[in-house]
Design a protein around this motif. Structure first.
Motif, PDB file in Angstrom:
ATOM      1  N   HIS A   1       0.847  -1.198   0.000  1.00 52.68           N
ATOM      2  CA  HIS A   1       0.000   0.000   0.000  1.00 52.68           C
ATOM      3  C   HIS A   1       0.877   1.240   0.000  1.00 52.68           C
ATOM      4  O   HIS A   1       2.101   1.152   0.048  1.00 52.68           O
TER       5      HIS A   1
ATOM      6  N   HIS B   1       1.154   3.900   2.079  1.00 46.43           N
ATOM      7  CA  HIS B   1       1.620   4.633   3.264  1.00 46.43           C
ATOM      8  C   HIS B   1       3.136   4.820   3.208  1.00 46.43           C
ATOM      9  O   HIS B   1       3.871   3.959   2.724  1.00 46.43           O
TER      10      HIS B   1
ATOM     11  N   HIS C   1       5.875   2.370   3.791  1.00 47.31           N
ATOM     12  CA  HIS C   1       5.929   1.254   2.836  1.00 47.31           C
ATOM     13  C   HIS C   1       6.370   1.706   1.448  1.00 47.31           C
ATOM     14  O   HIS C   1       6.550   0.872   0.566  1.00 47.31           O
TER      15      HIS C   1
ATOM     16  N   HIS D   1      -7.505  -1.863   5.913  1.00 46.53           N
ATOM     17  CA  HIS D   1      -6.596  -0.784   6.286  1.00 46.53           C
ATOM     18  C   HIS D   1      -7.202   0.524   5.756  1.00 46.53           C
ATOM     19  O   HIS D   1      -8.191   0.502   5.044  1.00 46.53           O
TER      20      HIS D   1
ATOM     21  N   ASP E   1      -0.314  -4.451   6.690  1.00 46.84           N
ATOM     22  CA  ASP E   1      -1.107  -3.687   7.657  1.00 46.84           C
ATOM     23  C   ASP E   1      -2.603  -3.944   7.475  1.00 46.84           C
ATOM     24  O   ASP E   1      -3.139  -3.779   6.378  1.00 46.84           O
TER      25      ASP E   1
ATOM     26  N   HIS F   1      -4.623  -1.990  12.646  1.00 45.48           N
ATOM     27  CA  HIS F   1      -3.367  -2.743  12.685  1.00 45.48           C
ATOM     28  C   HIS F   1      -3.578  -3.969  13.551  1.00 45.48           C
ATOM     29  O   HIS F   1      -4.401  -3.952  14.465  1.00 45.48           O
TER      30      HIS F   1
HETATM   31 ZN   LIG Z   1      -0.168   1.305   6.595  1.00 45.28          ZN
END
Ligand SMILES: [Zn+2]
Length: 251
Positions: free
Chosen positions: A64, A66, A69, A138, A160, A192
């Motif tokens: 993903h 974020h 990441h 998420h 996540d 999470h």
């Molecule tokens: Zn995340």
């Protein structure tokens, strides 16, 4: 024999911001090629530190968008392609990450291919073969992965997500399960996994080995090694806590 190298094991804002653990993602080595999963802050630095030959990174996968990441994605694409002079690499990412965009437009043509991840879909970029899970729970579009290794083992990456019942079904065929366990205890509204969530999951599936990673502050305070040791005893499954630079060999 395939290998997993944990370049970083940090999860959550504070641990990443303070770099209490590195946040450099994970490398999977199959045959002589490398796949880089979730290149968070510091990935380029740790690839250099561990003397990883960048030209061997054939595939980059983002679970993903974020920052922890994806933040080093641009520089990694530039680095593995030698500034675009050598067209290399296949990037797999969710559509929402591409739309964000996590990759600057001028870097798109440096890659051999950009492929959009969809739920429950099989992908092949030999020697790597993998399948996405359903969309995880998420705050942005996120997938887990099942890697099919030449050792006839299946390696799962549970990225996540908040806990949901179908998780065990999604990962039922894995022998080795890497889980992002950000929190020691669950907290309402936080999408999470926590230790009680992991216990619920492992009551419904029995992988040979479980590797915990992506630790937030509450996990670091609880000492991930002790948490893993206690869980191992309680659930009678081999559970280990990853540390920065840990290599896990699959035979
Ligand atoms: Zn995340």
């Amino acid at each position: 024999m395939s290998e997993v190298l944990f370049l970083g094991t940090a999860g959550a804002r504070y641990v990443v911001a303070k770099q209490l653990r590195a946040s450099a993602g994970t490398l999977l080595k199959v045959e002589n090629d490398l796949l880089l999963l979730d290149p968070g802050p510091g990935t380029l630095v740790y690839l250099a530190k561990y003397k990883i030959p960048l030209e061997k990174i054939k595939v980059i996968v983002l679970s993903h968008q974020h920052l922890d990441h994806s933040s080093d994605l641009n520089i990694i694409v530039d680095a593995i392609t030698e500034g675009g002079f050598k067209k290399r690499g296949i990037l797999y990412l969710p559509e929402s990450a591409l739309k964000e965009p996590v990759l600057l437009s001028y870097l798109h043509s440096y890659l051999v291919k950009i492929e959009i991840l969809k739920a429950k879909t099989f992908y092949e970029a030999l020697p790597f073969k993998f399948k996405t899970t359903c969309k995880l729970n998420h705050s942005v579009e996120t997938y887990g992965f099942l890697f099919f290794l030449p050792e006839n083992k299946v390696l799962g990456f549970l990225s996540d997500t908040g806990y949901f019942e179908e998780l065990s079904e999604e990962f039922k065929e894995v022998q080795i399960l890497v889980v992002n366990v950000v929190r020691e205890k669950p907290l309402d509204g936080v999408l999470h996994l926590s230790i009680p969530d992991l216990k619920k999951l492992l009551q419904k599936m029995k992988p040979e080995t479980v590797i915990l990673t992506h630790f937030g502050m509450t996990m670091l305070k609880a000492n991930p090694f002790k948490v893993a040791q206690n869980l191992s005893k309680e659930l009678k499954i081999k559970i280990v806590a990853a540390y920065d630079g840990m290599k896990f060999v699959i035979t």
